[in-house]
Design an enzyme around this catalytic site. Sequence first.
Site, PDB file in Angstrom:
ATOM      1  N   GLU A  15       0.797  -1.239   0.000  1.00 56.05           N
ATOM      2  CA  GLU A  15       0.000   0.000   0.000  1.00 56.05           C
ATOM      3  C   GLU A  15       0.828   1.287   0.000  1.00 56.05           C
ATOM      4  OE1 GLU A  15      -2.807  -0.325   3.246  1.00 56.05           O
ATOM      5  OE2 GLU A  15      -3.654  -2.186   2.488  1.00 56.05           O
ATOM      6  N   GLU A  51      -5.945 -10.858  -0.999  1.00 53.19           N
ATOM      7  CA  GLU A  51      -6.700 -10.609   0.248  1.00 53.19           C
ATOM      8  C   GLU A  51      -8.199 -10.537   0.004  1.00 53.19           C
ATOM      9  OE1 GLU A  51      -5.204  -7.265   2.488  1.00 53.19           O
ATOM     10  OE2 GLU A  51      -3.129  -7.659   1.934  1.00 53.19           O
TER      11      GLU A  51
HETATM   12  C1  XIL Z   1      -5.524  -6.357   8.707  1.00 50.29           C
HETATM   13  C2  XIL Z   1      -5.728  -7.513   9.663  1.00 50.29           C
HETATM   14  O1  XIL Z   1      -6.630  -8.427   9.106  1.00 50.29           O
HETATM   15  C3  XIL Z   1      -6.243  -6.992  10.973  1.00 50.29           C
HETATM   16  O2  XIL Z   1      -6.347  -8.051  11.912  1.00 50.29           O
HETATM   17  C4  XIL Z   1      -5.315  -5.896  11.496  1.00 50.29           C
HETATM   18  O3  XIL Z   1      -5.847  -5.352  12.679  1.00 50.29           O
HETATM   19  C5  XIL Z   1      -5.147  -4.807  10.469  1.00 50.29           C
HETATM   20  O4  XIL Z   1      -4.678  -5.383   9.272  1.00 50.29           O
HETATM   21  N1  XIL Z   1      -4.804  -4.765   3.933  1.00 50.29           N
HETATM   22  C6  XIL Z   1      -3.699  -5.489   4.306  1.00 50.29           C
HETATM   23  C7  XIL Z   1      -3.773  -6.357   5.509  1.00 50.29           C
HETATM   24  O5  XIL Z   1      -2.702  -5.505   3.587  1.00 50.29           O
HETATM   25  O6  XIL Z   1      -2.538  -6.450   6.159  1.00 50.29           O
HETATM   26  C8  XIL Z   1      -4.822  -5.893   6.472  1.00 50.29           C
HETATM   27  O7  XIL Z   1      -4.917  -6.835   7.528  1.00 50.29           O
HETATM   28  C9  XIL Z   1      -6.129  -5.701   5.759  1.00 50.29           C
HETATM   29  C10 XIL Z   1      -6.008  -4.645   4.697  1.00 50.29           C
END
Ligand code: XIL
Length: 382
Positions: A161, A290
Amino acid sequence: MRMGISRREFVGRGVAVGAVAAMGLRGLAETKPVSIRSAGAGRGILAGCAVSVRALRNDPAYKKLLEEQVGIVVAESSFKFGPLRPTPDTFFFDDADFLADFAHENRMKLRGHNFVWHRQLPVWFESYVTPKNAKQVLVDHIERVAGRYKGRIHSWDVVNEAVQVSDGLPGGFRNSPWQKVLGGNSAVSEYVPEYIEVAFRTARRVDPKAMLVYNDYGIEGEDEGSAKKRAAVLGLLRTMQSQGIPLDGLGVQSHISAVGKDGKVPVYGEGLMAMIAEVRSMGLKVLVTEMDVNDRYVAADVGPRDAAVAAMYGSYLGTVLEDPAVIAVLTWGITDKYTWLNGEDSRTDGEKERPLPFDAEMRPVAAFGAEVRALQGARARS
Ligand code: XIL
């Protein structure tokens, strides 16, 4: 009424029918229920999910579901900078090791996520990391972490990101904590932030066999914001290549919606597929890293919600898997019981989100079938 079917029905009925058809005259005793892993493996696609290590340690039903279903895992948090670094001088590897061992024991591939992100940094980061020591801190971190798991990682999300066009920086980069201390000279043409270059070069040096991935969200849609972000991400990837910065793939996070705020079903397709084709033509792979489908703007009835989520799984995966550059599909979790969405932008009516292939009781829902069918319907990867 739930759309899902019970686990017993699922194993005993729906799956056996398909399996018998596929097996021809071979004995039923050999029948193995279809899983996300097997559906993907049949097409050369890695399929799995993100794992909560805490749940893996404490919830046997969750552990069993993962063992039955997935071929590739990634930690939801345990490989991130903050969780790994309680203090500048100490590392906490217990949870990351736990997942790495679990993956190994179950012959699952393991992804690393991530070395650089603007969130989940340790509390000490801001006061400790300065323009003077930032490069050393980052290199040390990657040497230690990538070194520990060397040879065991399928792919690393090296940087997560890094693009946020609205921050107004050259190249569309995010004005993140790493950018502030290790941004490099942004006045040059073909600008790549220094922390990105350092992270990818160090990762390649330390674990040369791992695929190195740039991972981002908000690049999936047909809206203007997505289009701008796609352009910035593609610009980054192209500039990295032209400067010889090692890179093997793009992670498309795919946190998407069954229904948008405007009440309409969002369209995913043209812009996304053009980006994926471009990435393929650069010799890079694409991973859906994701995926989840939020049902935030779908009315409370579970039936229509699950149907809308499943329809989106089917159409989104059906679309992206048409491009052979897409080699992996991971959902962000596997059961609604542990979805991160309930902790973030939850529904306003107090209902829990149902964004994943298995519900909170770990029964497969319609999204499971949609994901499996999309994987099975893809062309075989070579
Ligand atoms: C999220 C996790 O799922 C949560 O448990 C944590 O509190 C915050 O991060 N994009 C990403 C992930 O790249 O690392 C994120 O994961 C969700 C959004």
